[in-house]
Scaffold this motif. Structure first.
Motif, PDB file in Angstrom:
ATOM      1  N   VAL A  37       0.856  -1.174   0.000  1.00  0.00           N
ATOM      2  CA  VAL A  37       0.000   0.000   0.000  1.00  0.00           C
ATOM      3  C   VAL A  37       0.897   1.230   0.000  1.00  0.00           C
ATOM      4  CG1 VAL A  37      -1.703   1.304   1.330  1.00  0.00           C
ATOM      5  CG2 VAL A  37      -1.899  -1.161   1.140  1.00  0.00           C
ATOM      6  N   GLU A  38       0.590   2.174  -0.883  1.00  0.00           N
ATOM      7  CA  GLU A  38       1.414   3.377  -0.993  1.00  0.00           C
ATOM      8  C   GLU A  38       0.534   4.618  -1.017  1.00  0.00           C
ATOM      9  OE1 GLU A  38       4.428   3.473  -4.009  1.00  0.00           O
ATOM     10  OE2 GLU A  38       4.726   1.309  -3.882  1.00  0.00           O
ATOM     11  N   ALA A  39       1.133   5.729  -0.602  1.00  0.00           N
ATOM     12  CA  ALA A  39       0.501   7.034  -0.723  1.00  0.00           C
ATOM     13  C   ALA A  39       0.918   7.606  -2.070  1.00  0.00           C
ATOM     14  CB  ALA A  39       0.939   7.938   0.413  1.00  0.00           C
ATOM     15  N   LEU A  40      -0.046   7.829  -2.948  1.00  0.00           N
ATOM     16  CA  LEU A  40       0.219   8.294  -4.304  1.00  0.00           C
ATOM     17  C   LEU A  40      -0.341   9.692  -4.492  1.00  0.00           C
ATOM     18  CD1 LEU A  40      -1.069   5.041  -6.039  1.00  0.00           C
ATOM     19  CD2 LEU A  40       1.308   5.604  -5.489  1.00  0.00           C
ATOM     20  N   LEU A  41       0.319  10.493  -5.313  1.00  0.00           N
ATOM     21  CA  LEU A  41      -0.237  11.786  -5.680  1.00  0.00           C
ATOM     22  C   LEU A  41      -1.340  11.570  -6.707  1.00  0.00           C
ATOM     23  CD1 LEU A  41       2.927  14.029  -6.048  1.00  0.00           C
ATOM     24  CD2 LEU A  41       1.253  14.025  -4.195  1.00  0.00           C
ATOM     25  N   ALA A  42      -2.434  12.287  -6.542  1.00  0.00           N
ATOM     26  CA  ALA A  42      -3.561  12.178  -7.466  1.00  0.00           C
ATOM     27  C   ALA A  42      -4.234  13.534  -7.567  1.00  0.00           C
ATOM     28  CB  ALA A  42      -4.539  11.128  -6.959  1.00  0.00           C
ATOM     29  N   GLU A  43      -5.088  13.684  -8.559  1.00  0.00           N
ATOM     30  CA  GLU A  43      -5.856  14.915  -8.693  1.00  0.00           C
ATOM     31  C   GLU A  43      -7.283  14.750  -8.184  1.00  0.00           C
ATOM     32  OE1 GLU A  43      -5.545  17.009 -12.342  1.00  0.00           O
ATOM     33  OE2 GLU A  43      -3.372  17.109 -12.215  1.00  0.00           O
ATOM     34  N   GLY A  44      -7.527  13.648  -7.494  1.00  0.00           N
ATOM     35  CA  GLY A  44      -8.836  13.413  -6.915  1.00  0.00           C
ATOM     36  C   GLY A  44      -9.031  11.938  -6.659  1.00  0.00           C
ATOM     37  N   PRO A  45     -10.189  11.580  -6.122  1.00  0.00           N
ATOM     38  CA  PRO A  45     -10.464  10.170  -5.844  1.00  0.00           C
ATOM     39  C   PRO A  45     -10.628   9.372  -7.121  1.00  0.00           C
ATOM     40  CG  PRO A  45     -12.397  11.513  -5.427  1.00  0.00           C
ATOM     41  CD  PRO A  45     -11.287  12.455  -5.768  1.00  0.00           C
ATOM     42  N   ASP A  46     -10.459   8.080  -6.986  1.00  0.00           N
ATOM     43  CA  ASP A  46     -10.613   7.157  -8.108  1.00  0.00           C
ATOM     44  C   ASP A  46     -11.750   6.200  -7.774  1.00  0.00           C
ATOM     45  OD1 ASP A  46      -9.748   6.015 -10.621  1.00  0.00           O
ATOM     46  OD2 ASP A  46      -8.958   4.334  -9.458  1.00  0.00           O
ATOM     47  N   GLY A  47     -12.723   6.124  -8.651  1.00  0.00           N
ATOM     48  CA  GLY A  47     -13.816   5.161  -8.464  1.00  0.00           C
ATOM     49  C   GLY A  47     -14.539   5.317  -7.150  1.00  0.00           C
ATOM     50  N   GLU A  48     -14.443   4.298  -6.318  1.00  0.00           N
ATOM     51  CA  GLU A  48     -15.177   4.257  -5.058  1.00  0.00           C
ATOM     52  C   GLU A  48     -14.286   4.569  -3.858  1.00  0.00           C
ATOM     53  OE1 GLU A  48     -17.410   0.633  -4.720  1.00  0.00           O
ATOM     54  OE2 GLU A  48     -18.087   0.770  -6.786  1.00  0.00           O
ATOM     55  N   ASP A  49     -13.227   5.352  -4.052  1.00  0.00           N
ATOM     56  CA  ASP A  49     -12.356   5.743  -2.942  1.00  0.00           C
ATOM     57  C   ASP A  49     -13.170   6.384  -1.827  1.00  0.00           C
ATOM     58  OD1 ASP A  49     -10.185   4.896  -4.395  1.00  0.00           O
ATOM     59  OD2 ASP A  49      -9.364   6.889  -4.736  1.00  0.00           O
ATOM     60  N   GLN A  50     -12.723   6.165  -0.610  1.00  0.00           N
ATOM     61  CA  GLN A  50     -13.373   6.748   0.553  1.00  0.00           C
ATOM     62  C   GLN A  50     -12.537   7.907   1.077  1.00  0.00           C
ATOM     63  OE1 GLN A  50     -16.442   5.592   1.613  1.00  0.00           O
ATOM     64  NE2 GLN A  50     -16.203   4.479  -0.311  1.00  0.00           N
ATOM     65  N   PRO A  51     -13.142   9.072   1.355  1.00  0.00           N
ATOM     66  CA  PRO A  51     -12.387  10.194   1.910  1.00  0.00           C
ATOM     67  C   PRO A  51     -12.093   9.965   3.397  1.00  0.00           C
ATOM     68  CG  PRO A  51     -14.690  10.784   1.714  1.00  0.00           C
ATOM     69  CD  PRO A  51     -14.537   9.407   1.111  1.00  0.00           C
ATOM     70  N   VAL A  52     -10.900  10.354   3.809  1.00  0.00           N
ATOM     71  CA  VAL A  52     -10.521  10.320   5.219  1.00  0.00           C
ATOM     72  C   VAL A  52     -10.025  11.715   5.567  1.00  0.00           C
ATOM     73  CG1 VAL A  52      -8.941   9.331   6.932  1.00  0.00           C
ATOM     74  CG2 VAL A  52      -9.917   7.874   5.154  1.00  0.00           C
ATOM     75  N   GLU A  53     -10.696  12.356   6.521  1.00  0.00           N
ATOM     76  CA  GLU A  53     -10.336  13.704   6.942  1.00  0.00           C
ATOM     77  C   GLU A  53      -9.178  13.629   7.935  1.00  0.00           C
ATOM     78  OE1 GLU A  53     -11.752  16.382   5.614  1.00  0.00           O
ATOM     79  OE2 GLU A  53     -13.127  15.139   4.451  1.00  0.00           O
ATOM     80  N   LEU A  54      -8.124  14.374   7.628  1.00  0.00           N
ATOM     81  CA  LEU A  54      -6.953  14.440   8.496  1.00  0.00           C
ATOM     82  C   LEU A  54      -6.699  15.902   8.845  1.00  0.00           C
ATOM     83  CD1 LEU A  54      -4.561  11.990   6.597  1.00  0.00           C
ATOM     84  CD2 LEU A  54      -6.078  11.473   8.518  1.00  0.00           C
ATOM     85  N   GLY A  55      -7.570  16.475   9.624  1.00  0.00           N
ATOM     86  CA  GLY A  55      -7.446  17.898   9.923  1.00  0.00           C
ATOM     87  C   GLY A  55      -7.812  18.705   8.690  1.00  0.00           C
ATOM     88  N   GLU A  56      -6.863  19.513   8.202  1.00  0.00           N
ATOM     89  CA  GLU A  56      -7.117  20.359   7.040  1.00  0.00           C
ATOM     90  C   GLU A  56      -6.972  19.609   5.714  1.00  0.00           C
ATOM     91  OE1 GLU A  56      -5.120  24.107   7.116  1.00  0.00           O
ATOM     92  OE2 GLU A  56      -5.426  24.300   9.267  1.00  0.00           O
ATOM     93  N   ALA A  57      -6.487  18.394   5.747  1.00  0.00           N
ATOM     94  CA  ALA A  57      -6.271  17.613   4.527  1.00  0.00           C
ATOM     95  C   ALA A  57      -7.287  16.474   4.446  1.00  0.00           C
ATOM     96  CB  ALA A  57      -4.860  17.045   4.501  1.00  0.00           C
ATOM     97  N   THR A  58      -7.674  16.167   3.219  1.00  0.00           N
ATOM     98  CA  THR A  58      -8.493  14.981   2.956  1.00  0.00           C
ATOM     99  C   THR A  58      -7.674  14.077   2.057  1.00  0.00           C
ATOM    100  OG1 THR A  58     -10.548  16.242   3.071  1.00  0.00           O
ATOM    101  CG2 THR A  58     -10.630  14.125   1.928  1.00  0.00           C
ATOM    102  N   VAL A  59      -7.490  12.834   2.487  1.00  0.00           N
ATOM    103  CA  VAL A  59      -6.846  11.844   1.633  1.00  0.00           C
ATOM    104  C   VAL A  59      -7.920  10.843   1.229  1.00  0.00           C
ATOM    105  CG1 VAL A  59      -4.582  12.127   2.700  1.00  0.00           C
ATOM    106  CG2 VAL A  59      -6.085  10.343   3.516  1.00  0.00           C
ATOM    107  N   TYR A  60      -7.665  10.144   0.140  1.00  0.00           N
ATOM    108  CA  TYR A  60      -8.636   9.173  -0.365  1.00  0.00           C
ATOM    109  C   TYR A  60      -8.037   7.786  -0.247  1.00  0.00           C
ATOM    110  CZ  TYR A  60     -11.116  13.231  -1.898  1.00  0.00           C
ATOM    111  OH  TYR A  60     -11.796  14.419  -1.895  1.00  0.00           O
ATOM    112  N   VAL A  61      -8.862   6.845   0.188  1.00  0.00           N
ATOM    113  CA  VAL A  61      -8.431   5.473   0.432  1.00  0.00           C
ATOM    114  C   VAL A  61      -9.158   4.553  -0.535  1.00  0.00           C
ATOM    115  CG1 VAL A  61      -8.328   3.622   2.132  1.00  0.00           C
ATOM    116  CG2 VAL A  61      -8.019   6.001   2.863  1.00  0.00           C
TER     117      VAL A  61
END
Length: 94
Positions: A37-61
């Protein structure tokens, strides 16, 4: 369900902020790769990614990932551990 340790949260939010300095649309996406599993740069979620709020940042899983996102040495490598796993000690990285 994804849980993120404080150490991993720090790394992900710093990476998110750095990426946004170059591209205001950039975000971080946690996804399966040939290396795990890696953290990748993206321009948004892919398909059915789930957002995870990390303070001021949102990452997609990526859909289907579950467990504890933590950090292992060397080089502050993000890892996905089974749900309920203990957090790795942060050592000198506090």
């Amino acid at each position: 369900m994804i849980e993120v340790t404080e150490w991993a949260r720090d790394i992900l939010t710093r990476s998110h902020a750095a990426a946004r300095r170059f591209n205001s649309e950039a975000t971080i996406r946690l996804a399966r790769t040939s290396k795990g599993v890696e953290a990748l740069l993206a321009e948004g979620p892919d398909g059915e990614d789930q957002p995870v709020e990390l303070g001021e940042a949102t990452v997609y899983v990526e859909a289907g990932l579950e467990g504890l996102v933590d950090v292992e040495e060397p080089h502050d490598r993000l890892v996905l551990k089974p749900p309920g796993s203990p957090h790795n000690p942060r050592g000198d990285h506090g």
